[in-house]
Write an enzyme that holds these catalytic residues in place. Structure first.
Site, PDB file in Angstrom:
ATOM      1  CG  HIS A  53      -2.168  -0.967   1.143  1.00  0.00           C
ATOM      2  ND1 HIS A  53      -3.131  -0.825   1.870  1.00  0.00           N
ATOM      3  CD2 HIS A  53      -2.207  -2.008   0.500  1.00  0.00           C
ATOM      4  CE1 HIS A  53      -3.972  -1.938   1.823  1.00  0.00           C
ATOM      5  NE2 HIS A  53      -3.445  -2.446   0.672  1.00  0.00           N
ATOM      6  CD  GLU A  55      -2.048   4.336   2.886  1.00  0.00           C
ATOM      7  OE1 GLU A  55      -1.809   3.674   1.975  1.00  0.00           O
ATOM      8  OE2 GLU A  55      -3.173   4.546   3.442  1.00  0.00           O
ATOM      9  CB  CYS A  83      -6.651  -0.005   4.706  1.00  0.00           C
ATOM     10  SG  CYS A  83      -5.213  -0.568   4.827  1.00  0.00           S
ATOM     11  CB  CYS A  86      -2.368   1.977   5.916  1.00  0.00           C
ATOM     12  SG  CYS A  86      -1.603   1.098   4.552  1.00  0.00           S
TER      13      CYS A  86
END
Ligand SMILES: [Zn+2]
Length: 152
Positions: A53, A55, A83, A86
């Site tokens: 992801h 992040e 999410c 993260c």
């Protein structure tokens, strides 16, 4: 609010890099002393890695830059609400402030489905600002999915 716009634009630039790879366009940057020290964009398909992801990639790069796991005095900008994974990483890296563009009704854990960033029982709480360049961040995602459906 105004001070956040150039950094959210940088996060959107990252999101466009994901889009160019046919990845869901999500981008993030970590800022320290008004300097970007970490950048990331979603690479889940390219790397076949569920952890890739935006992040997490930006956080990893920022930690390497600072030589520390604690990202004190840092701000994380991300185009889409984080999410649970993260949000967890943001708490673990002690980032004091998160600024996100648009909410995620399916996975958002910075206030939409849950608020892991401001959970009283955790040992770290994050200041959250939402809705910076909201329209732009949101339309990038809806256009991406629209094009995807058009092709299918
Ligand atoms: Zn995530």
């Amino acid at each position: 609010m105004q001070q956040h716009i150039p950094f959210m634009n940088a996060a959107m630039e990252e999101a466009r890099k994901a889009e160019a790879l046919l990845e869901v366009p999500i981008g993030a940057v970590v800022v320290w002393n008004d300097t970007i020290i970490g950048r990331g964009h979603n690479l889940r398909e390219t790397t076949r890695d569920p952890l890739a992801h935006a992040e997490l990639i930006a956080i990893k790069q920022a930690s390497e830059h600072l030589g520390a796991w604690r990202l004190l005095d840092c701000r994380l900008y991300v185009t889409l609400e984080p999410c649970p994974m993260c949000a967890g990483a943001i708490v673990q890296s002690r980032i004091p402030q998160v600024i996100y563009g648009t909410t995620d009704p399916k996975a958002g854990c910075a206030g939409t489905l849950m608020n892991l960033l401001q959970e009283e029982r955790f040992n770290h709480r994050v200041d959250v600002i939402s809705g910076v360049l909201q329209e732009e961040c949101s339309s990038m995602l809806t256009q991406f999915f629209r094009r995807l459906r058009g092709k299918a």
